[in-house]
Design a protein around this motif. Structure first.
Motif, PDB file in Angstrom:
ATOM      1  N   GLN A 181       0.853  -1.181   0.000  1.00 51.30           N
ATOM      2  CA  GLN A 181       0.000   0.000   0.000  1.00 51.30           C
ATOM      3  C   GLN A 181       0.888   1.230   0.000  1.00 51.30           C
ATOM      4  O   GLN A 181       1.864   1.301   0.750  1.00 51.30           O
ATOM      5  N   LYS A 182       0.549   2.190  -0.821  1.00 45.24           N
ATOM      6  CA  LYS A 182       1.338   3.397  -1.004  1.00 45.24           C
ATOM      7  C   LYS A 182       1.614   4.096   0.333  1.00 45.24           C
ATOM      8  O   LYS A 182       0.751   4.179   1.203  1.00 45.24           O
ATOM      9  N   ASN A 183       2.860   4.585   0.484  1.00 44.06           N
ATOM     10  CA  ASN A 183       3.298   5.372   1.639  1.00 44.06           C
ATOM     11  C   ASN A 183       3.190   4.617   2.971  1.00 44.06           C
ATOM     12  O   ASN A 183       2.838   5.188   3.993  1.00 44.06           O
ATOM     13  N   THR A 184       3.508   3.328   2.961  1.00 43.94           N
ATOM     14  CA  THR A 184       3.509   2.540   4.193  1.00 43.94           C
ATOM     15  C   THR A 184       4.878   1.880   4.373  1.00 43.94           C
ATOM     16  O   THR A 184       5.701   1.883   3.468  1.00 43.94           O
ATOM     17  N   ILE A 185       5.088   1.313   5.526  1.00 44.73           N
ATOM     18  CA  ILE A 185       6.349   0.643   5.865  1.00 44.73           C
ATOM     19  C   ILE A 185       6.138  -0.869   5.758  1.00 44.73           C
ATOM     20  O   ILE A 185       5.147  -1.403   6.252  1.00 44.73           O
ATOM     21  N   LEU A 186       7.081  -1.550   5.114  1.00 48.93           N
ATOM     22  CA  LEU A 186       7.072  -3.006   5.013  1.00 48.93           C
ATOM     23  C   LEU A 186       8.105  -3.550   5.989  1.00 48.93           C
ATOM     24  O   LEU A 186       9.257  -3.118   5.984  1.00 48.93           O
ATOM     25  N   VAL A 187       7.700  -4.464   6.843  1.00 48.69           N
ATOM     26  CA  VAL A 187       8.612  -5.167   7.745  1.00 48.69           C
ATOM     27  C   VAL A 187       8.452  -6.650   7.448  1.00 48.69           C
ATOM     28  O   VAL A 187       7.340  -7.161   7.429  1.00 48.69           O
ATOM     29  N   TYR A 188       9.567  -7.334   7.169  1.00 54.97           N
ATOM     30  CA  TYR A 188       9.499  -8.754   6.846  1.00 54.97           C
ATOM     31  C   TYR A 188      10.710  -9.452   7.427  1.00 54.97           C
ATOM     32  O   TYR A 188      11.635  -8.818   7.919  1.00 54.97           O
ATOM     33  N   GLY A 189      10.709 -10.750   7.363  1.00 47.15           N
ATOM     34  CA  GLY A 189      11.866 -11.480   7.838  1.00 47.15           C
ATOM     35  C   GLY A 189      11.721 -12.972   7.674  1.00 47.15           C
ATOM     36  O   GLY A 189      10.640 -13.484   7.406  1.00 47.15           O
ATOM     37  N   GLN A 190      12.846 -13.634   7.825  1.00 48.54           N
ATOM     38  CA  GLN A 190      12.913 -15.090   7.799  1.00 48.54           C
ATOM     39  C   GLN A 190      13.802 -15.526   8.953  1.00 48.54           C
ATOM     40  O   GLN A 190      14.745 -14.836   9.317  1.00 48.54           O
ATOM     41  N   ALA A 191      13.483 -16.683   9.520  1.00 49.87           N
ATOM     42  CA  ALA A 191      14.296 -17.235  10.598  1.00 49.87           C
ATOM     43  C   ALA A 191      14.383 -18.747  10.397  1.00 49.87           C
ATOM     44  O   ALA A 191      13.454 -19.371   9.894  1.00 49.87           O
ATOM     45  N   THR A 240      25.727 -30.939  14.329  1.00 47.69           N
ATOM     46  CA  THR A 240      25.758 -29.656  13.645  1.00 47.69           C
ATOM     47  C   THR A 240      24.547 -28.852  14.085  1.00 47.69           C
ATOM     48  O   THR A 240      23.419 -29.338  14.013  1.00 47.69           O
ATOM     49  N   THR A 241      24.796 -27.635  14.521  1.00 42.56           N
ATOM     50  CA  THR A 241      23.720 -26.723  14.901  1.00 42.56           C
ATOM     51  C   THR A 241      23.909 -25.439  14.108  1.00 42.56           C
ATOM     52  O   THR A 241      25.018 -24.904  14.052  1.00 42.56           O
ATOM     53  N   SER A 242      22.831 -24.954  13.478  1.00 39.90           N
ATOM     54  CA  SER A 242      22.936 -23.716  12.710  1.00 39.90           C
ATOM     55  C   SER A 242      21.659 -22.895  12.853  1.00 39.90           C
ATOM     56  O   SER A 242      20.593 -23.428  13.130  1.00 39.90           O
ATOM     57  N   PHE A 243      21.811 -21.587  12.659  1.00 40.66           N
ATOM     58  CA  PHE A 243      20.663 -20.685  12.705  1.00 40.66           C
ATOM     59  C   PHE A 243      20.836 -19.596  11.654  1.00 40.66           C
ATOM     60  O   PHE A 243      21.955 -19.282  11.244  1.00 40.66           O
ATOM     61  N   THR A 244      19.723 -19.030  11.226  1.00 39.98           N
ATOM     62  CA  THR A 244      19.720 -17.877  10.329  1.00 39.98           C
ATOM     63  C   THR A 244      18.625 -16.917  10.775  1.00 39.98           C
ATOM     64  O   THR A 244      17.579 -17.338  11.272  1.00 39.98           O
ATOM     65  N   LEU A 245      18.864 -15.642  10.593  1.00 36.71           N
ATOM     66  CA  LEU A 245      17.887 -14.603  10.881  1.00 36.71           C
ATOM     67  C   LEU A 245      18.078 -13.515   9.842  1.00 36.71           C
ATOM     68  O   LEU A 245      19.191 -13.006   9.676  1.00 36.71           O
ATOM     69  N   SER A 246      17.010 -13.183   9.112  1.00 37.27           N
ATOM     70  CA  SER A 246      17.108 -12.208   8.019  1.00 37.27           C
ATOM     71  C   SER A 246      15.933 -11.230   8.052  1.00 37.27           C
ATOM     72  O   SER A 246      14.969 -11.384   7.308  1.00 37.27           O
ATOM     73  N   PRO A 247      15.996 -10.194   8.898  1.00 38.81           N
ATOM     74  CA  PRO A 247      14.931  -9.189   8.901  1.00 38.81           C
ATOM     75  C   PRO A 247      15.172  -8.119   7.842  1.00 38.81           C
ATOM     76  O   PRO A 247      16.310  -7.901   7.402  1.00 38.81           O
ATOM     77  N   GLY A 248      14.105  -7.458   7.431  1.00 38.57           N
ATOM     78  CA  GLY A 248      14.206  -6.363   6.476  1.00 38.57           C
ATOM     79  C   GLY A 248      13.138  -5.327   6.746  1.00 38.57           C
ATOM     80  O   GLY A 248      12.080  -5.632   7.296  1.00 38.57           O
ATOM     81  N   ILE A 249      13.412  -4.091   6.354  1.00 36.95           N
ATOM     82  CA  ILE A 249      12.435  -3.017   6.487  1.00 36.95           C
ATOM     83  C   ILE A 249      12.538  -2.145   5.248  1.00 36.95           C
ATOM     84  O   ILE A 249      13.631  -1.904   4.729  1.00 36.95           O
ATOM     85  N   GLY A 250      11.380  -1.717   4.740  1.00 33.11           N
ATOM     86  CA  GLY A 250      11.374  -0.915   3.531  1.00 33.11           C
ATOM     87  C   GLY A 250      10.205   0.051   3.492  1.00 33.11           C
ATOM     88  O   GLY A 250       9.264  -0.050   4.279  1.00 33.11           O
ATOM     89  N   TYR A 251      10.275   0.976   2.554  1.00 33.65           N
ATOM     90  CA  TYR A 251       9.218   1.957   2.339  1.00 33.65           C
ATOM     91  C   TYR A 251       8.513   1.625   1.033  1.00 33.65           C
ATOM     92  O   TYR A 251       9.164   1.404   0.010  1.00 33.65           O
ATOM     93  N   GLN A 252       7.197   1.573   1.058  1.00 39.20           N
ATOM     94  CA  GLN A 252       6.393   1.248  -0.123  1.00 39.20           C
ATOM     95  C   GLN A 252       5.990   2.554  -0.807  1.00 39.20           C
ATOM     96  O   GLN A 252       5.107   3.271  -0.338  1.00 39.20           O
ATOM     97  N   PHE A 253       6.654   2.871  -1.925  1.00 46.88           N
ATOM     98  CA  PHE A 253       6.452   4.130  -2.628  1.00 46.88           C
ATOM     99  C   PHE A 253       5.102   4.203  -3.329  1.00 46.88           C
ATOM    100  O   PHE A 253       4.530   5.270  -3.469  1.00 46.88           O
TER     101      PHE A 253
END
Length: 131
Positions: free
Chosen positions: A12-22, A35-48
């Motif tokens: 949606q126009k003029n809103t903030i996107l917050v997403y991620g994967q874990a 073997t033990t492993s982890f991943t964390l990938s957050p992101g934040i963006g502006y929806q133009f």
């Protein structure tokens, strides 16, 4: 990568996107090696507008390996990365949409090998995920 989502989570126009994967993985093989492993990938963006989003993402990962057959210290790897992304979203209906995402990352980390030597790494990465 093609992603299909349901719900009212459309861009949606003029809103903030917050997403991620874990992710987390813990495995043991027939030799009792662990073997033990982890991943964390957050992101934040502006929806133009209803289609274009741009922002930044962070990637954190780590792995620990224990060799049960020999008496040596664990091997450990840690990785940190960051970079920009641009996403194009296409609405298929009021409920479903798909998106393509272009990412660029600067990735760096270190590895503690079983010989107690340290290895440092730096990687530049670009990922294109079309619709």
């Amino acid at each position: 990568m093609v992603s299909l989502f349901g719900g009212k989570l459309m861009a949606q126009k003029n809103t903030i996107l917050v997403y991620g994967q874990a992710g987390f993985e813990n495995q043991k093989d027939f030799n009792d090696d662990k073997t033990t492993s982890f991943t964390l990938s957050p992101g934040i963006g502006y929806q133009f507008n209803d289609h274009i989003t741009a922002g930044i993402q962070l990637n954190v990962a780590g792995t620990k390996f224990n060799d049960a057959t020999v008496n040596i210290p664990d091997s450990k790897t840690s990785v940190l990365g960051e970079g920009p992304f641009v996403r194009y979203t296409k609405n298929l209906s009021d409920v479903f949409f798909v998106f393509g995402q272009l990412e660029g990352s600067y990735i760096y980390g270190k590895q503690n090998l079983v010989t107690q030597l340290y290895q440092k790494q730096m990687v530049y990465q670009a990922i294109f995920c079309p619709l």
